[in-house]
Design a protein around this motif. Sequence first.
Motif, PDB file in Angstrom:
ATOM      1  N   LEU A 159       0.805  -1.216   0.000  1.00  0.00           N
ATOM      2  CA  LEU A 159       0.000   0.000   0.000  1.00  0.00           C
ATOM      3  C   LEU A 159       0.844   1.274   0.000  1.00  0.00           C
ATOM      4  O   LEU A 159       0.434   2.296  -0.569  1.00  0.00           O
ATOM      5  N   THR A 160       2.007   1.226   0.638  1.00  0.00           N
ATOM      6  CA  THR A 160       2.769   2.459   0.846  1.00  0.00           C
ATOM      7  C   THR A 160       3.985   2.617  -0.060  1.00  0.00           C
ATOM      8  O   THR A 160       4.421   3.746  -0.317  1.00  0.00           O
ATOM      9  N   LEU A 161       4.552   1.514  -0.543  1.00  0.00           N
ATOM     10  CA  LEU A 161       5.799   1.593  -1.299  1.00  0.00           C
ATOM     11  C   LEU A 161       5.647   2.224  -2.690  1.00  0.00           C
ATOM     12  O   LEU A 161       6.558   2.949  -3.125  1.00  0.00           O
ATOM     13  N   PRO A 162       4.547   2.001  -3.435  1.00  0.00           N
ATOM     14  CA  PRO A 162       4.457   2.613  -4.768  1.00  0.00           C
ATOM     15  C   PRO A 162       4.634   4.127  -4.762  1.00  0.00           C
ATOM     16  O   PRO A 162       5.312   4.676  -5.647  1.00  0.00           O
ATOM     17  N   ARG A 163       4.068   4.807  -3.778  1.00  0.00           N
ATOM     18  CA  ARG A 163       4.210   6.264  -3.711  1.00  0.00           C
ATOM     19  C   ARG A 163       5.679   6.650  -3.516  1.00  0.00           C
ATOM     20  O   ARG A 163       6.156   7.631  -4.098  1.00  0.00           O
ATOM     21  N   VAL A 164       6.391   5.866  -2.700  1.00  0.00           N
ATOM     22  CA  VAL A 164       7.805   6.143  -2.468  1.00  0.00           C
ATOM     23  C   VAL A 164       8.613   5.926  -3.740  1.00  0.00           C
ATOM     24  O   VAL A 164       9.506   6.712  -4.078  1.00  0.00           O
ATOM     25  N   VAL A 165       8.307   4.864  -4.474  1.00  0.00           N
ATOM     26  CA  VAL A 165       9.022   4.602  -5.725  1.00  0.00           C
ATOM     27  C   VAL A 165       8.811   5.748  -6.711  1.00  0.00           C
ATOM     28  O   VAL A 165       9.764   6.201  -7.375  1.00  0.00           O
ATOM     29  N   ARG A 166       7.579   6.242  -6.789  1.00  0.00           N
ATOM     30  CA  ARG A 166       7.314   7.369  -7.699  1.00  0.00           C
ATOM     31  C   ARG A 166       8.086   8.620  -7.267  1.00  0.00           C
ATOM     32  O   ARG A 166       8.537   9.399  -8.119  1.00  0.00           O
ATOM     33  N   ALA A 167       8.226   8.820  -5.956  1.00  0.00           N
ATOM     34  CA  ALA A 167       8.907  10.018  -5.469  1.00  0.00           C
ATOM     35  C   ALA A 167      10.426   9.900  -5.589  1.00  0.00           C
ATOM     36  O   ALA A 167      11.108  10.845  -5.992  1.00  0.00           O
ATOM     37  N   VAL A 168      10.970   8.722  -5.247  1.00  0.00           N
ATOM     38  CA  VAL A 168      12.426   8.530  -5.239  1.00  0.00           C
ATOM     39  C   VAL A 168      12.963   8.308  -6.648  1.00  0.00           C
ATOM     40  O   VAL A 168      14.099   8.667  -6.952  1.00  0.00           O
ATOM     41  N   ARG A 169      12.155   7.701  -7.520  1.00  0.00           N
ATOM     42  CA  ARG A 169      12.519   7.420  -8.910  1.00  0.00           C
ATOM     43  C   ARG A 169      13.845   6.656  -9.015  1.00  0.00           C
ATOM     44  O   ARG A 169      14.812   7.099  -9.655  1.00  0.00           O
ATOM     45  N   PRO A 170      13.910   5.467  -8.409  1.00  0.00           N
ATOM     46  CA  PRO A 170      15.144   4.683  -8.501  1.00  0.00           C
ATOM     47  C   PRO A 170      15.309   4.088  -9.898  1.00  0.00           C
ATOM     48  O   PRO A 170      14.335   3.894 -10.638  1.00  0.00           O
ATOM     49  N   ASP A 171      16.552   3.783 -10.245  1.00  0.00           N
ATOM     50  CA  ASP A 171      16.828   3.071 -11.493  1.00  0.00           C
ATOM     51  C   ASP A 171      16.595   1.578 -11.340  1.00  0.00           C
ATOM     52  O   ASP A 171      16.366   0.873 -12.320  1.00  0.00           O
ATOM     53  N   MET A 172      16.696   1.088 -10.095  1.00  0.00           N
ATOM     54  CA  MET A 172      16.655  -0.340  -9.831  1.00  0.00           C
ATOM     55  C   MET A 172      16.023  -0.591  -8.476  1.00  0.00           C
ATOM     56  O   MET A 172      16.226   0.182  -7.536  1.00  0.00           O
ATOM     57  N   LEU A 173      15.249  -1.671  -8.368  1.00  0.00           N
ATOM     58  CA  LEU A 173      14.711  -2.125  -7.087  1.00  0.00           C
ATOM     59  C   LEU A 173      15.420  -3.414  -6.697  1.00  0.00           C
ATOM     60  O   LEU A 173      15.561  -4.328  -7.518  1.00  0.00           O
ATOM     61  N   PHE A 174      15.843  -3.492  -5.444  1.00  0.00           N
ATOM     62  CA  PHE A 174      16.467  -4.717  -4.948  1.00  0.00           C
ATOM     63  C   PHE A 174      15.505  -5.416  -4.011  1.00  0.00           C
ATOM     64  O   PHE A 174      15.143  -4.887  -2.955  1.00  0.00           O
ATOM     65  N   CYS A 175      15.085  -6.616  -4.404  1.00  0.00           N
ATOM     66  CA  CYS A 175      14.216  -7.469  -3.593  1.00  0.00           C
ATOM     67  C   CYS A 175      15.127  -8.418  -2.823  1.00  0.00           C
ATOM     68  O   CYS A 175      15.750  -9.312  -3.399  1.00  0.00           O
ATOM     69  N   ALA A 176      15.207  -8.240  -1.500  1.00  0.00           N
ATOM     70  CA  ALA A 176      16.274  -8.839  -0.702  1.00  0.00           C
ATOM     71  C   ALA A 176      16.109 -10.321  -0.428  1.00  0.00           C
ATOM     72  O   ALA A 176      17.053 -10.967   0.027  1.00  0.00           O
ATOM     73  N   GLY A 177      14.929 -10.893  -0.685  1.00  0.00           N
ATOM     74  CA  GLY A 177      14.737 -12.315  -0.413  1.00  0.00           C
ATOM     75  C   GLY A 177      13.337 -12.761  -0.762  1.00  0.00           C
ATOM     76  O   GLY A 177      12.471 -11.955  -1.125  1.00  0.00           O
ATOM     77  N   ASN A 178      13.094 -14.065  -0.633  1.00  0.00           N
ATOM     78  CA  ASN A 178      11.796 -14.636  -0.991  1.00  0.00           C
ATOM     79  C   ASN A 178      10.642 -13.970  -0.257  1.00  0.00           C
ATOM     80  O   ASN A 178       9.538 -13.838  -0.800  1.00  0.00           O
ATOM     81  N   THR A 179      10.887 -13.543   0.974  1.00  0.00           N
ATOM     82  CA  THR A 179       9.844 -12.901   1.781  1.00  0.00           C
ATOM     83  C   THR A 179       9.259 -11.677   1.087  1.00  0.00           C
ATOM     84  O   THR A 179       8.090 -11.338   1.293  1.00  0.00           O
ATOM     85  N   TYR A 180      10.055 -11.031   0.265  1.00  0.00           N
ATOM     86  CA  TYR A 180       9.649  -9.767  -0.356  1.00  0.00           C
ATOM     87  C   TYR A 180       9.207  -9.920  -1.807  1.00  0.00           C
ATOM     88  O   TYR A 180       8.908  -8.929  -2.470  1.00  0.00           O
ATOM     89  N   ALA A 181       9.150 -11.148  -2.305  1.00  0.00           N
ATOM     90  CA  ALA A 181       8.789 -11.358  -3.704  1.00  0.00           C
ATOM     91  C   ALA A 181       7.368 -10.883  -4.001  1.00  0.00           C
ATOM     92  O   ALA A 181       7.097 -10.332  -5.074  1.00  0.00           O
ATOM     93  N   PHE A 182       6.444 -11.087  -3.053  1.00  0.00           N
ATOM     94  CA  PHE A 182       5.061 -10.646  -3.275  1.00  0.00           C
ATOM     95  C   PHE A 182       5.015  -9.137  -3.463  1.00  0.00           C
ATOM     96  O   PHE A 182       4.291  -8.622  -4.328  1.00  0.00           O
ATOM     97  N   VAL A 183       5.793  -8.405  -2.656  1.00  0.00           N
ATOM     98  CA  VAL A 183       5.828  -6.948  -2.777  1.00  0.00           C
ATOM     99  C   VAL A 183       6.363  -6.560  -4.152  1.00  0.00           C
ATOM    100  O   VAL A 183       5.825  -5.671  -4.817  1.00  0.00           O
ATOM    101  N   ALA A 184       7.411  -7.235  -4.604  1.00  0.00           N
ATOM    102  CA  ALA A 184       8.007  -6.919  -5.907  1.00  0.00           C
ATOM    103  C   ALA A 184       7.017  -7.157  -7.044  1.00  0.00           C
ATOM    104  O   ALA A 184       6.879  -6.334  -7.953  1.00  0.00           O
ATOM    105  N   VAL A 185       6.309  -8.275  -6.987  1.00  0.00           N
ATOM    106  CA  VAL A 185       5.333  -8.581  -8.046  1.00  0.00           C
ATOM    107  C   VAL A 185       4.196  -7.561  -8.042  1.00  0.00           C
ATOM    108  O   VAL A 185       3.758  -7.087  -9.101  1.00  0.00           O
ATOM    109  N   MET A 186       3.718  -7.192  -6.857  1.00  0.00           N
ATOM    110  CA  MET A 186       2.635  -6.213  -6.781  1.00  0.00           C
ATOM    111  C   MET A 186       3.092  -4.841  -7.281  1.00  0.00           C
ATOM    112  O   MET A 186       2.308  -4.104  -7.898  1.00  0.00           O
ATOM    113  N   LEU A 187       4.348  -4.471  -7.018  1.00  0.00           N
ATOM    114  CA  LEU A 187       4.860  -3.204  -7.547  1.00  0.00           C
ATOM    115  C   LEU A 187       4.805  -3.197  -9.064  1.00  0.00           C
ATOM    116  O   LEU A 187       4.468  -2.182  -9.681  1.00  0.00           O
ATOM    117  N   LYS A 188       5.157  -4.312  -9.667  1.00  0.00           N
ATOM    118  CA  LYS A 188       5.090  -4.413 -11.127  1.00  0.00           C
ATOM    119  C   LYS A 188       3.665  -4.218 -11.623  1.00  0.00           C
ATOM    120  O   LYS A 188       3.428  -3.563 -12.651  1.00  0.00           O
TER     121      LYS A 188
END
Length: 385
Positions: free
Chosen positions: A74-103
């Motif tokens: 719920l909260t990370l997409p707004r941060v990604v839009r504001a920070v405008r990173p070139d790359m996202l690092f998904c640190a482990g399997n626990t965070y894969a759901f977050v990465a897929v939802m961001l996509k």
Amino acid sequence: MRVLTFLHSFEPGGVERIALRLVRRWRESGIDAPLFLGRTDGAMAEDVGAGLDYVTPPRRWPGIAHWETLWMVLTLPRVVRAVRPDMLFCAGNTYAFVAVMLKLVLGRDCPPVVAKISNNLDRTDASLLYRIFYRIWLRIQGLAIDHFVGMEKPMRAEIVQGVRVSPSRVAIIPDPALSEAQIMALREPVATTPTHGRRFVTIARLAPQKNLALMLRGFARGSRPADTLTLFGEGPERGQLEALAVTLGIADRVEFRGYVTNPAALLAQYDMLLLSSQYEGVPAVILEGLAANIGIIATDCSRSMGTLLQQGALGTLVPVGDETAFATAIADARAHTQDPRRTLHQARRFTIEHGGDHYLRVMRGVLRGKRASAPLVAEPVVPLS
């Protein structure tokens, strides 16, 4: 290059600890490496996370720790839009759901994602129904995530088979759980009080994945009266495990130390490291045990364990869930039998000095590939006057 890493919190965990080390290493290398935290709780804020600045949602509701993955979605997409990173690092399997939802949420505005596979994908410990749905979930990750990182050579085939991606989308980077300075410190001689028994130790979150109940039962069956077992770590199973130690009649020889800062620094005080997990990827505690040059008994809980322990030359592997085999290994354990040259060589493969820079090379390659494959935008046609 700006690389955004997202974590739930500073709560202790192997995935989070290594991610925080990577963020620090990247910043020291001159990389713009912002860090997002869903919440700011956790003991690692004063440990490996000390001094790291971060971005966090301005508002939090009580109890978000129980649904922190959804909170991040719920909260990370707004941060990604504001920070405008070139790359996202998904640190482990626990965070894969977050990465897929961001996509899904950000669509074409989502930066490329490099995801580390931090746990065993075979999951032979789970039920057939669970494995069927897990395979479907892995396939979804393969469709959404741009590049994957395995932590040891056997993981390349595991990722290609499980996630169903081409080998070109998989990099192998030995997990950067150590540093050169830490290895040297762990190998310093330590003055210990002479004992008649063997000193066993484990560092683990007290959670079902670690199957510490099996460790306690194996210790009760295979240990000698003067042997001791020390457990470093906290988790939801602590009360049950303490009660089990009483039931097994070993409570006077088992010590629960809880969470301590840098428990790896204490490993040289012990004779034998135990790991009883149901599944792992490349357990950082095994690397720390190699660095400390102490004996190792571990379950064969991932495809990488044989390679890590050099097919039994650097430790004893027992089948997952086999209490009898674990007890037998404890009964047969002998202290001070490791080859210090071999353990040092193996430990040095897993340093932040090598791993942090390797990650950056992989990320730059992913970005180059994305730019090369981006469709050309046609210039608008200006009619001749």
